[in-house]
Design a protein around this motif. Structure first.
Motif, PDB file in Angstrom:
ATOM      1  N   TRP A  95       8.764  -1.569  -1.343  1.00  0.00           N
ATOM      2  CA  TRP A  95       8.175  -1.388  -0.019  1.00  0.00           C
ATOM      3  C   TRP A  95       7.099  -2.445   0.138  1.00  0.00           C
ATOM      4  O   TRP A  95       6.263  -2.592  -0.746  1.00  0.00           O
ATOM      5  CB  TRP A  95       7.452  -0.044   0.084  1.00  0.00           C
ATOM      6  CG  TRP A  95       8.268   1.115   0.504  1.00  0.00           C
ATOM      7  CD1 TRP A  95       8.496   1.548   1.778  1.00  0.00           C
ATOM      8  CD2 TRP A  95       8.929   2.064  -0.347  1.00  0.00           C
ATOM      9  NE1 TRP A  95       9.265   2.682   1.763  1.00  0.00           N
ATOM     10  CE2 TRP A  95       9.552   3.022   0.470  1.00  0.00           C
ATOM     11  CE3 TRP A  95       9.072   2.178  -1.738  1.00  0.00           C
ATOM     12  CZ2 TRP A  95      10.285   4.078  -0.033  1.00  0.00           C
ATOM     13  CZ3 TRP A  95       9.804   3.239  -2.241  1.00  0.00           C
ATOM     14  CH2 TRP A  95      10.399   4.171  -1.398  1.00  0.00           C
ATOM     15  N   LYS A  96       7.108  -3.125   1.246  1.00  0.00           N
ATOM     16  CA  LYS A  96       6.055  -4.099   1.508  1.00  0.00           C
ATOM     17  C   LYS A  96       5.155  -3.543   2.593  1.00  0.00           C
ATOM     18  O   LYS A  96       5.640  -2.976   3.573  1.00  0.00           O
ATOM     19  CB  LYS A  96       6.661  -5.425   1.982  1.00  0.00           C
ATOM     20  CG  LYS A  96       7.507  -6.097   0.932  1.00  0.00           C
ATOM     21  CD  LYS A  96       7.959  -7.472   1.418  1.00  0.00           C
ATOM     22  CE  LYS A  96       9.091  -8.007   0.560  1.00  0.00           C
ATOM     23  NZ  LYS A  96      10.429  -7.693   1.100  1.00  0.00           N
ATOM     24  N   LYS A  97       3.880  -3.700   2.397  1.00  0.00           N
ATOM     25  CA  LYS A  97       2.925  -3.231   3.402  1.00  0.00           C
ATOM     26  C   LYS A  97       1.821  -4.252   3.532  1.00  0.00           C
ATOM     27  O   LYS A  97       1.529  -4.983   2.592  1.00  0.00           O
ATOM     28  CB  LYS A  97       2.288  -1.915   2.960  1.00  0.00           C
ATOM     29  CG  LYS A  97       3.228  -0.745   2.957  1.00  0.00           C
ATOM     30  CD  LYS A  97       2.569   0.444   2.298  1.00  0.00           C
ATOM     31  CE  LYS A  97       3.607   1.461   1.845  1.00  0.00           C
ATOM     32  NZ  LYS A  97       3.092   2.315   0.793  1.00  0.00           N
ATOM     33  N   ASN A  98       1.196  -4.262   4.699  1.00  0.00           N
ATOM     34  CA  ASN A  98       0.004  -5.078   4.906  1.00  0.00           C
ATOM     35  C   ASN A  98      -1.186  -4.142   5.047  1.00  0.00           C
ATOM     36  O   ASN A  98      -1.077  -3.104   5.696  1.00  0.00           O
ATOM     37  CB  ASN A  98       0.153  -5.929   6.172  1.00  0.00           C
ATOM     38  CG  ASN A  98       1.191  -7.036   5.987  1.00  0.00           C
ATOM     39  OD1 ASN A  98       1.414  -7.493   4.867  1.00  0.00           O
ATOM     40  ND2 ASN A  98       1.809  -7.453   7.068  1.00  0.00           N
ATOM     41  N   MET A  99      -2.287  -4.501   4.439  1.00  0.00           N
ATOM     42  CA  MET A  99      -3.483  -3.646   4.496  1.00  0.00           C
ATOM     43  C   MET A  99      -4.675  -4.466   4.969  1.00  0.00           C
ATOM     44  O   MET A  99      -4.762  -5.655   4.669  1.00  0.00           O
ATOM     45  CB  MET A  99      -3.843  -3.128   3.105  1.00  0.00           C
ATOM     46  CG  MET A  99      -2.783  -2.303   2.448  1.00  0.00           C
ATOM     47  SD  MET A  99      -3.405  -1.604   0.907  1.00  0.00           S
ATOM     48  CE  MET A  99      -3.669  -3.046  -0.080  1.00  0.00           C
ATOM     49  N   THR A 100      -5.565  -3.798   5.663  1.00  0.00           N
ATOM     50  CA  THR A 100      -6.810  -4.472   6.039  1.00  0.00           C
ATOM     51  C   THR A 100      -7.972  -3.697   5.428  1.00  0.00           C
ATOM     52  O   THR A 100      -7.867  -2.497   5.177  1.00  0.00           O
ATOM     53  CB  THR A 100      -7.001  -4.519   7.570  1.00  0.00           C
ATOM     54  OG1 THR A 100      -7.002  -3.174   8.049  1.00  0.00           O
ATOM     55  CG2 THR A 100      -5.903  -5.305   8.251  1.00  0.00           C
ATOM     56  N   LEU A 101      -9.042  -4.408   5.197  1.00  0.00           N
ATOM     57  CA  LEU A 101     -10.259  -3.791   4.665  1.00  0.00           C
ATOM     58  C   LEU A 101     -11.368  -3.980   5.688  1.00  0.00           C
ATOM     59  O   LEU A 101     -11.833  -5.094   5.912  1.00  0.00           O
ATOM     60  CB  LEU A 101     -10.628  -4.453   3.340  1.00  0.00           C
ATOM     61  CG  LEU A 101     -11.927  -4.011   2.671  1.00  0.00           C
ATOM     62  CD1 LEU A 101     -11.911  -2.515   2.385  1.00  0.00           C
ATOM     63  CD2 LEU A 101     -12.136  -4.785   1.373  1.00  0.00           C
ATOM     64  N   VAL A 102     -11.716  -2.886   6.374  1.00  0.00           N
ATOM     65  CA  VAL A 102     -12.762  -2.943   7.390  1.00  0.00           C
ATOM     66  C   VAL A 102     -13.724  -1.790   7.169  1.00  0.00           C
ATOM     67  O   VAL A 102     -13.285  -0.648   6.980  1.00  0.00           O
ATOM     68  CB  VAL A 102     -12.157  -2.832   8.836  1.00  0.00           C
ATOM     69  CG1 VAL A 102     -13.259  -2.816   9.888  1.00  0.00           C
ATOM     70  CG2 VAL A 102     -11.193  -3.960   9.108  1.00  0.00           C
ATOM     71  N   ASN A 103     -14.977  -2.061   7.188  1.00  0.00           N
ATOM     72  CA  ASN A 103     -16.000  -1.027   7.014  1.00  0.00           C
ATOM     73  C   ASN A 103     -15.743  -0.165   5.778  1.00  0.00           C
ATOM     74  O   ASN A 103     -15.781   1.063   5.850  1.00  0.00           O
ATOM     75  CB  ASN A 103     -16.071  -0.116   8.257  1.00  0.00           C
ATOM     76  CG  ASN A 103     -16.782  -0.784   9.415  1.00  0.00           C
ATOM     77  OD1 ASN A 103     -17.305  -1.893   9.276  1.00  0.00           O
ATOM     78  ND2 ASN A 103     -16.819  -0.111  10.555  1.00  0.00           N
ATOM     79  N   ASN A 104     -15.418  -0.804   4.700  1.00  0.00           N
ATOM     80  CA  ASN A 104     -15.207  -0.092   3.444  1.00  0.00           C
ATOM     81  C   ASN A 104     -14.005   0.859   3.475  1.00  0.00           C
ATOM     82  O   ASN A 104     -13.903   1.772   2.663  1.00  0.00           O
ATOM     83  CB  ASN A 104     -16.471   0.691   3.064  1.00  0.00           C
ATOM     84  CG  ASN A 104     -16.674   0.712   1.564  1.00  0.00           C
ATOM     85  OD1 ASN A 104     -16.329  -0.249   0.865  1.00  0.00           O
ATOM     86  ND2 ASN A 104     -17.196   1.801   1.057  1.00  0.00           N
ATOM     87  N   THR A 105     -13.120   0.658   4.436  1.00  0.00           N
ATOM     88  CA  THR A 105     -11.945   1.508   4.555  1.00  0.00           C
ATOM     89  C   THR A 105     -10.696   0.636   4.538  1.00  0.00           C
ATOM     90  O   THR A 105     -10.624  -0.365   5.255  1.00  0.00           O
ATOM     91  CB  THR A 105     -12.004   2.317   5.875  1.00  0.00           C
ATOM     92  OG1 THR A 105     -13.209   3.080   5.876  1.00  0.00           O
ATOM     93  CG2 THR A 105     -10.819   3.249   6.019  1.00  0.00           C
ATOM     94  N   LEU A 106      -9.740   1.030   3.723  1.00  0.00           N
ATOM     95  CA  LEU A 106      -8.453   0.322   3.668  1.00  0.00           C
ATOM     96  C   LEU A 106      -7.510   0.977   4.658  1.00  0.00           C
ATOM     97  O   LEU A 106      -7.393   2.206   4.685  1.00  0.00           O
ATOM     98  CB  LEU A 106      -7.836   0.467   2.280  1.00  0.00           C
ATOM     99  CG  LEU A 106      -8.315  -0.470   1.190  1.00  0.00           C
ATOM    100  CD1 LEU A 106      -7.764   0.003  -0.151  1.00  0.00           C
ATOM    101  CD2 LEU A 106      -7.862  -1.893   1.480  1.00  0.00           C
ATOM    102  N   THR A 107      -6.839   0.164   5.459  1.00  0.00           N
ATOM    103  CA  THR A 107      -5.908   0.727   6.425  1.00  0.00           C
ATOM    104  C   THR A 107      -4.568   0.035   6.286  1.00  0.00           C
ATOM    105  O   THR A 107      -4.503  -1.190   6.192  1.00  0.00           O
ATOM    106  CB  THR A 107      -6.459   0.545   7.859  1.00  0.00           C
ATOM    107  OG1 THR A 107      -7.756   1.133   7.906  1.00  0.00           O
ATOM    108  CG2 THR A 107      -5.575   1.221   8.884  1.00  0.00           C
ATOM    109  N   VAL A 108      -3.510   0.834   6.239  1.00  0.00           N
ATOM    110  CA  VAL A 108      -2.166   0.270   6.188  1.00  0.00           C
ATOM    111  C   VAL A 108      -1.662   0.176   7.613  1.00  0.00           C
ATOM    112  O   VAL A 108      -1.728   1.142   8.376  1.00  0.00           O
ATOM    113  CB  VAL A 108      -1.211   1.140   5.338  1.00  0.00           C
ATOM    114  CG1 VAL A 108       0.203   0.577   5.393  1.00  0.00           C
ATOM    115  CG2 VAL A 108      -1.702   1.216   3.904  1.00  0.00           C
ATOM    116  N   VAL A 109      -1.200  -1.020   7.950  1.00  0.00           N
ATOM    117  CA  VAL A 109      -0.714  -1.248   9.299  1.00  0.00           C
ATOM    118  C   VAL A 109       0.771  -0.928   9.295  1.00  0.00           C
ATOM    119  O   VAL A 109       1.509  -1.457   8.482  1.00  0.00           O
ATOM    120  CB  VAL A 109      -0.944  -2.727   9.677  1.00  0.00           C
ATOM    121  CG1 VAL A 109      -0.780  -2.949  11.155  1.00  0.00           C
ATOM    122  CG2 VAL A 109      -2.317  -3.190   9.206  1.00  0.00           C
ATOM    123  N   GLY A 110       1.201  -0.030  10.165  1.00  0.00           N
ATOM    124  CA  GLY A 110       2.620   0.325  10.185  1.00  0.00           C
ATOM    125  C   GLY A 110       2.880   1.436  11.176  1.00  0.00           C
ATOM    126  O   GLY A 110       1.997   1.760  11.970  1.00  0.00           O
TER     127      GLY A 110
END
Ligand code: NAG
Ligand code: NAG
Ligand code: NAG
Ligand code: NAG
Length: 236
Positions: A95-110
């Protein structure tokens, strides 16, 4: 809420200077950690996972033989590519995922929303991630223990189990990663991987899943469905 947690942590940190708090208190175990993007990079073994779904321990142990994740930096700042390599029923999936790190929170975009924070851990080469997943009406909380090692100590597992308890989650599924890991797909072109990245779930399937995951008896029904499909899968 997060701001409040940070302030609370800072204040408690100051108060406890000089007489360090016992490591086993929930207060200590649930302290969020600062996430530095660079610390996420590399190869992580999923050693244990606990969720808010009743009966999820069996579900996880049945579905996942083992899972590891490779995290690399994307070209954009604070963005990461994650490649999840999972063995299920003797076969290798990615599984491929993209994640962002904003305000100390990791978010998976999907198409479903996952966000997570890092919690305190006494394990030097581990990440303890507290996640929130929203998919339709399904809201799942989960706690994952990842390490660069294939095995952590009994004390480290115990600490993780305590963290799950503090968060009122189900007992964790403990994974055995000492053998049978699927290889890195980029290094093993001969291995047959099935990529699940673009798999989607229909609205009917989502409704069924919402129903099944909402109770312990639903999870049991789900387990039976999986057992039956596994039996036919193995005959293929
Ligand atoms: C991740 O982002 C890259 C661009 O950096 C894009 O090409 C790729 O399709 C994205 N993958 C997923 C699974 O969203
Ligand atoms: C991050 O935090 C800052 C300050 O607390 C806030 O202004 C901003 O909207 C937040 N960004 C996101 C994406 O949550
Ligand atoms: C989970 O979601 C709730 C609300 O939807 C939010 O308050 C909380 O901070 C989230 N936790 C994490 C770990 O993202
Ligand atoms: C690889 O896996 C796919 C999906 O399970 C299967 O259809 C295909 O026959 C497999 N190929 C080989 C060479 O095993």
């Amino acid at each position: 809420m997060m701001e409040f947690v940070h302030v609370a942590v800072a204040v408690l940190g100051l108060l406890s200077l000089g007489h360090s708090a016992p490591v086993t208190s929930c207060e200590n175990l649930l302290q969020p950690r600062e996430i530095y993007g660079s610390q996420l990079l590399g190869k992580w073994m999923l050693l244990a996972e606990s969720t808010s779904i009743p009966g999820s321990k069996m579900l996880l142990q049945m579905l996942m033989e083992n899972t590891w994740v490779k995290i690399t930096a994307a070209s954009e700042a604070d963005t990461f590519h994650s490649l999840q390599i999972q063995k299920m029923m003797g076969k290798c999936f990615t599984w491929k995922k993209n994640m962002t790190l904003v305000n100390n929170t990791l978010t998976v975009v999907g198409d479903y929303r996952v966000s997570g924070v890092l919690l305190n851990t006494g394990c030097p080469d581990c990440l303890v991630i507290y996640l929130n997943m929203t998919m339709g009406r399904i809201k799942v909380r989960a706690l994952q223990l990842l390490s660069t090692r294939v095995r952590v100590s009994a004390a480290e597992l115990e600490e993780f189990t305590k963290q799950a308890e503090c968060l009122n989650l189900q007992p964790p599924a403990i994974m055995d990663l000492e053998e049978g890991l699927c290889p890195d797909p980029t290094l093993a072109p001969e291995t047959n991987f099935t990529d699940r990245t673009t798999d989607t779930i229909s609205s009917e399937e989502l409704s069924l899943l919402e129903e099944l995951l909402s109770s312990e008896s639903g999870v049991k029904t789900f387990l039976d469905m999986i057992r039956r499909s596994m039996a036919s899968f193995k005959q293929d």
